[in-house]
Write a protein that holds these residues in place. Structure first.
Motif, PDB file in Angstrom:
ATOM      1  N   GLU A 173      53.024  52.272  33.186  1.00  0.00           N
ATOM      2  CA  GLU A 173      51.631  52.228  32.243  1.00  0.00           C
ATOM      3  C   GLU A 173      50.619  51.849  32.888  1.00  0.00           C
ATOM      4  OE1 GLU A 173      53.289  49.093  29.579  1.00  0.00           O
ATOM      5  OE2 GLU A 173      54.858  50.393  28.805  1.00  0.00           O
ATOM      6  N   ARG A 174      50.412  51.062  33.979  1.00  0.00           N
ATOM      7  CA  ARG A 174      49.094  50.718  34.264  1.00  0.00           C
ATOM      8  C   ARG A 174      48.736  51.636  35.152  1.00  0.00           C
ATOM      9  NH1 ARG A 174      51.531  45.540  35.511  1.00  0.00           N
ATOM     10  NH2 ARG A 174      52.138  46.325  37.649  1.00  0.00           N
ATOM     11  N   LEU A 175      49.617  52.757  35.742  1.00  0.00           N
ATOM     12  CA  LEU A 175      49.109  53.797  36.500  1.00  0.00           C
ATOM     13  C   LEU A 175      48.621  54.587  35.511  1.00  0.00           C
ATOM     14  CD1 LEU A 175      52.026  54.208  38.982  1.00  0.00           C
ATOM     15  CD2 LEU A 175      49.617  53.692  39.478  1.00  0.00           C
ATOM     16  N   ASP A 176      49.213  54.946  34.689  1.00  0.00           N
ATOM     17  CA  ASP A 176      48.765  55.866  33.299  1.00  0.00           C
ATOM     18  C   ASP A 176      47.206  55.553  32.920  1.00  0.00           C
ATOM     19  OD1 ASP A 176      51.051  57.418  33.500  1.00  0.00           O
ATOM     20  OD2 ASP A 176      52.111  56.417  31.838  1.00  0.00           O
ATOM     21  N   GLU A 177      47.332  54.180  32.797  1.00  0.00           N
ATOM     22  CA  GLU A 177      46.080  53.843  32.311  1.00  0.00           C
ATOM     23  C   GLU A 177      44.734  53.930  33.207  1.00  0.00           C
ATOM     24  OE1 GLU A 177      43.643  49.537  30.596  1.00  0.00           O
ATOM     25  OE2 GLU A 177      45.894  49.400  31.544  1.00  0.00           O
ATOM     26  N   PHE A 178      45.212  53.566  34.566  1.00  0.00           N
ATOM     27  CA  PHE A 178      44.332  53.811  35.656  1.00  0.00           C
ATOM     28  C   PHE A 178      43.874  55.257  35.663  1.00  0.00           C
ATOM     29  CE2 PHE A 178      43.825  54.597  40.316  1.00  0.00           C
ATOM     30  CZ  PHE A 178      42.756  53.996  40.447  1.00  0.00           C
ATOM     31  N   ALA A 179      44.830  56.252  35.766  1.00  0.00           N
ATOM     32  CA  ALA A 179      44.664  57.774  35.924  1.00  0.00           C
ATOM     33  C   ALA A 179      43.555  58.062  34.795  1.00  0.00           C
ATOM     34  CB  ALA A 179      45.657  58.611  35.790  1.00  0.00           C
ATOM     35  N   SER A 180      43.823  57.410  33.536  1.00  0.00           N
ATOM     36  CA  SER A 180      42.921  57.972  32.319  1.00  0.00           C
ATOM     37  C   SER A 180      41.416  57.414  32.739  1.00  0.00           C
ATOM     38  CB  SER A 180      43.389  57.280  31.166  1.00  0.00           C
ATOM     39  OG  SER A 180      42.485  57.492  30.129  1.00  0.00           O
ATOM     40  N   ILE A 181      41.403  56.269  33.334  1.00  0.00           N
ATOM     41  CA  ILE A 181      40.097  55.604  33.393  1.00  0.00           C
ATOM     42  C   ILE A 181      39.502  56.443  34.683  1.00  0.00           C
ATOM     43  CG2 ILE A 181      38.736  53.677  34.342  1.00  0.00           C
ATOM     44  CD1 ILE A 181      40.767  52.144  32.908  1.00  0.00           C
ATOM     45  N   VAL A 182      40.229  56.746  35.801  1.00  0.00           N
ATOM     46  CA  VAL A 182      39.395  57.482  36.878  1.00  0.00           C
ATOM     47  C   VAL A 182      39.150  58.841  36.422  1.00  0.00           C
ATOM     48  CG1 VAL A 182      40.255  58.591  38.913  1.00  0.00           C
ATOM     49  CG2 VAL A 182      40.706  56.175  38.713  1.00  0.00           C
ATOM     50  N   SER A 183      39.989  59.485  35.666  1.00  0.00           N
ATOM     51  CA  SER A 183      39.674  60.795  35.036  1.00  0.00           C
ATOM     52  C   SER A 183      38.286  60.720  34.272  1.00  0.00           C
ATOM     53  CB  SER A 183      40.814  61.380  34.262  1.00  0.00           C
ATOM     54  OG  SER A 183      40.033  62.591  33.613  1.00  0.00           O
ATOM     55  N   HIS A 184      38.122  59.757  33.448  1.00  0.00           N
ATOM     56  CA  HIS A 184      36.650  59.619  32.672  1.00  0.00           C
ATOM     57  C   HIS A 184      35.869  59.300  33.508  1.00  0.00           C
ATOM     58  CE1 HIS A 184      33.947  57.269  30.415  1.00  0.00           C
ATOM     59  NE2 HIS A 184      34.278  58.096  29.404  1.00  0.00           N
ATOM     60  N   ASP A 185      35.844  58.413  34.793  1.00  0.00           N
ATOM     61  CA  ASP A 185      34.635  57.881  35.478  1.00  0.00           C
ATOM     62  C   ASP A 185      34.305  59.130  36.398  1.00  0.00           C
ATOM     63  OD1 ASP A 185      35.095  55.494  34.318  1.00  0.00           O
ATOM     64  OD2 ASP A 185      35.750  54.487  35.961  1.00  0.00           O
ATOM     65  N   LEU A 186      35.298  60.060  36.640  1.00  0.00           N
ATOM     66  CA  LEU A 186      34.777  61.321  37.494  1.00  0.00           C
ATOM     67  C   LEU A 186      34.096  62.411  36.631  1.00  0.00           C
ATOM     68  CD1 LEU A 186      38.042  61.944  39.717  1.00  0.00           C
ATOM     69  CD2 LEU A 186      35.672  61.301  40.496  1.00  0.00           C
ATOM     70  N   ARG A 187      34.527  62.441  35.408  1.00  0.00           N
ATOM     71  CA  ARG A 187      33.691  63.434  34.489  1.00  0.00           C
ATOM     72  C   ARG A 187      32.529  62.927  34.118  1.00  0.00           C
ATOM     73  NH1 ARG A 187      39.177  63.680  31.613  1.00  0.00           N
ATOM     74  NH2 ARG A 187      40.203  65.829  32.144  1.00  0.00           N
ATOM     75  N   ASN A 188      32.227  61.756  33.872  1.00  0.00           N
ATOM     76  CA  ASN A 188      30.741  61.252  33.707  1.00  0.00           C
ATOM     77  C   ASN A 188      29.883  61.979  34.724  1.00  0.00           C
ATOM     78  OD1 ASN A 188      31.426  60.339  31.228  1.00  0.00           O
ATOM     79  ND2 ASN A 188      31.755  57.968  32.040  1.00  0.00           N
ATOM     80  N   PRO A 189      29.772  61.481  36.047  1.00  0.00           N
ATOM     81  CA  PRO A 189      28.979  62.018  36.783  1.00  0.00           C
ATOM     82  C   PRO A 189      28.842  63.509  36.986  1.00  0.00           C
ATOM     83  CG  PRO A 189      30.758  60.802  38.083  1.00  0.00           C
ATOM     84  CD  PRO A 189      30.702  60.582  36.740  1.00  0.00           C
ATOM     85  N   LEU A 190      30.192  64.129  36.791  1.00  0.00           N
ATOM     86  CA  LEU A 190      30.298  65.458  36.871  1.00  0.00           C
ATOM     87  C   LEU A 190      29.419  66.286  35.656  1.00  0.00           C
ATOM     88  CD1 LEU A 190      31.406  68.013  38.303  1.00  0.00           C
ATOM     89  CD2 LEU A 190      33.497  67.895  36.830  1.00  0.00           C
ATOM     90  N   HIS A 229      24.742  58.434  27.187  1.00  0.00           N
ATOM     91  CA  HIS A 229      24.912  57.098  26.388  1.00  0.00           C
ATOM     92  C   HIS A 229      26.179  56.950  25.863  1.00  0.00           C
ATOM     93  CE1 HIS A 229      24.364  54.680  22.744  1.00  0.00           C
ATOM     94  NE2 HIS A 229      23.175  54.296  23.480  1.00  0.00           N
ATOM     95  N   ASP A 230      26.926  58.065  25.366  1.00  0.00           N
ATOM     96  CA  ASP A 230      28.272  57.829  24.964  1.00  0.00           C
ATOM     97  C   ASP A 230      29.083  57.420  26.092  1.00  0.00           C
ATOM     98  OD1 ASP A 230      28.116  60.750  22.718  1.00  0.00           O
ATOM     99  OD2 ASP A 230      27.431  58.801  22.527  1.00  0.00           O
ATOM    100  N   ALA A 231      29.006  58.059  27.519  1.00  0.00           N
ATOM    101  CA  ALA A 231      29.946  57.425  28.386  1.00  0.00           C
ATOM    102  C   ALA A 231      29.694  56.115  28.915  1.00  0.00           C
ATOM    103  CB  ALA A 231      29.444  58.378  29.767  1.00  0.00           C
ATOM    104  N   VAL A 232      28.352  55.577  28.725  1.00  0.00           N
ATOM    105  CA  VAL A 232      28.182  54.052  29.030  1.00  0.00           C
ATOM    106  C   VAL A 232      28.808  53.301  27.882  1.00  0.00           C
ATOM    107  CG1 VAL A 232      26.395  52.381  29.177  1.00  0.00           C
ATOM    108  CG2 VAL A 232      26.058  54.603  30.450  1.00  0.00           C
ATOM    109  N   GLY A 233      28.788  53.619  26.714  1.00  0.00           N
ATOM    110  CA  GLY A 233      29.161  52.954  25.770  1.00  0.00           C
ATOM    111  C   GLY A 233      30.749  52.732  26.211  1.00  0.00           C
ATOM    112  N   LEU A 234      31.607  54.121  26.151  1.00  0.00           N
ATOM    113  CA  LEU A 234      32.867  54.166  26.544  1.00  0.00           C
ATOM    114  C   LEU A 234      33.140  53.090  27.641  1.00  0.00           C
ATOM    115  CD1 LEU A 234      35.510  54.916  25.704  1.00  0.00           C
ATOM    116  CD2 LEU A 234      35.287  57.056  27.011  1.00  0.00           C
ATOM    117  N   LEU A 235      32.457  53.437  28.684  1.00  0.00           N
ATOM    118  CA  LEU A 235      32.630  52.430  30.160  1.00  0.00           C
ATOM    119  C   LEU A 235      32.606  51.037  29.600  1.00  0.00           C
ATOM    120  CD1 LEU A 235      33.534  52.681  32.822  1.00  0.00           C
ATOM    121  CD2 LEU A 235      30.762  52.891  33.437  1.00  0.00           C
ATOM    122  N   HIS A 236      31.472  50.491  28.967  1.00  0.00           N
ATOM    123  CA  HIS A 236      31.438  49.308  28.517  1.00  0.00           C
ATOM    124  C   HIS A 236      32.464  48.692  27.811  1.00  0.00           C
ATOM    125  CE1 HIS A 236      29.219  45.545  27.551  1.00  0.00           C
ATOM    126  NE2 HIS A 236      29.390  45.994  26.243  1.00  0.00           N
TER     127      HIS A 236
END
Length: 283
Positions: free
Chosen positions: A136-153, A263-270
């Motif tokens: 479950e933690r790995l799935d959560e981590f993969a979701s966060i990483v995917s989001h964090d990589l898409r933002n700068p992209l 702005h939306d990415a920062v809100g979600l990350l926060h």
């Protein structure tokens, strides 16, 4: 012949008495008729203490239906058929012990009942649950990483698009910043994979640094975007922008789209990382 039979019975009795598994005999209603001495070692009950009680009364409420169904199939099925079921059983201290039980129909033998052999599988269940939590933690981590990589992209894509249309070097520099953010994130992921550090343990951070990073993500390089206003909000009435050539209007819309995405990415990350922040104490 009698000596051979007696010797066999003594060996069988010794096997039952020294077995690590619990051997129980139930009648067709599930009443306990007999339990081997290992019931004290596994569940804490002295032998004979719960004899005469319904075995189902000691089964966890969430598992009781499955246990009753398995026992019913054993009673109503063919004699050669066995039933296997896993469930939680209340021990003498009131705690729950995971058991794996295999039942067989021995009503046609001298035992005249249904023999249930139960084994303690609590440690195995704990290992399985620990593995589930890890996945479950790995799935959560993969979701966060995917989001964090898409933002700068997205920042890179939008900035390059604006650079090609305007020739403004600030957009090109912003795209390089986004690439650098992705590079640092990938490097951190490689270090994490190599050393296996936890990604869920909170650590103190400086809120001023977090605010500065967030501000840097949403600051615009001169793009003047109309603010989004919600009907009935206190921010005032939105004023339509003056009419402008179609090319300039599309360029402004692209810049605003990039701004709002940031702005939306920062809100979600926060929202995701907010519980991990702890204010540092100052002297």
């Amino acid at each position: 012949m009698a000596d051979i039979q007696l010797d066999t019975e003594e060996k069988f009795r010794a096997l039952i008495e020294h077995s690590t598994d619990i051997v129980s005999v139930l009648d067709e209603d599930g009443t306990i008729l007999y339990q081997s001495p290992s019931v004290q070692r596994v569940l804490g009950y002295e032998q004979g203490t719960i004899r005469g009680d319904s075995a189902f009364e000691y089964v966890h409420p969430d598992d009781r239906e499955a246990v009753v169904e398995a026992f019913t199939r054993l009673v109503q099925g063919e004699r050669s058929k066995t039933e296997r079921v896993e469930f939680r059983f209340r021990d003498a201290e009131g705690s729950w012990v995971w058991l794996e039980a295999v039942g067989s129909n021995q009503t046609h033998t001298a035992l005249d009942g249904y023999v249930i052999t139960s084994r303690d599988i609590t440690e195995r269940k704990e290992r399985e649950r620990a593995l589930e939590r890890k996945n479950e933690r790995l799935d959560e981590f993969a979701s966060i990483v995917s989001h964090d990589l898409r933002n700068p992209l997205r920042v890179v894509e939008g900035s390059i698009e604006l650079y090609h249309e305007t020739g403004d070097e600030n957009h090109y520099e912003r795209s390089l910043d986004g690439i650098e953010r992705m590079r640092r994130l990938i490097d951190d992921l490689l270090v994490l994979a190599r050393y296996g550090d936890s990604v869920v343990d909170p650590e103190p951070v400086d809120l001023s640094d977090v605010a500065a990073d967030a501000l840097g993500m949403v600051q615009q390089g001169g793009a003047d975007c109309p603010r989004r206003t919600h009907p009935g909000s206190r921010s005032g009435t939105a004023v339509p922008a003056p009419r402008e050539p179609l090319r300039e209007r599309n360029r402004t819309r692209r810049a605003c789209r990039v701004s709002h995405r940031r702005h939306d990415a920062v809100g979600l990350l926060h929202r995701r990382r907010r519980p991990r922040y702890q204010r540092r104490k100052t002297g």
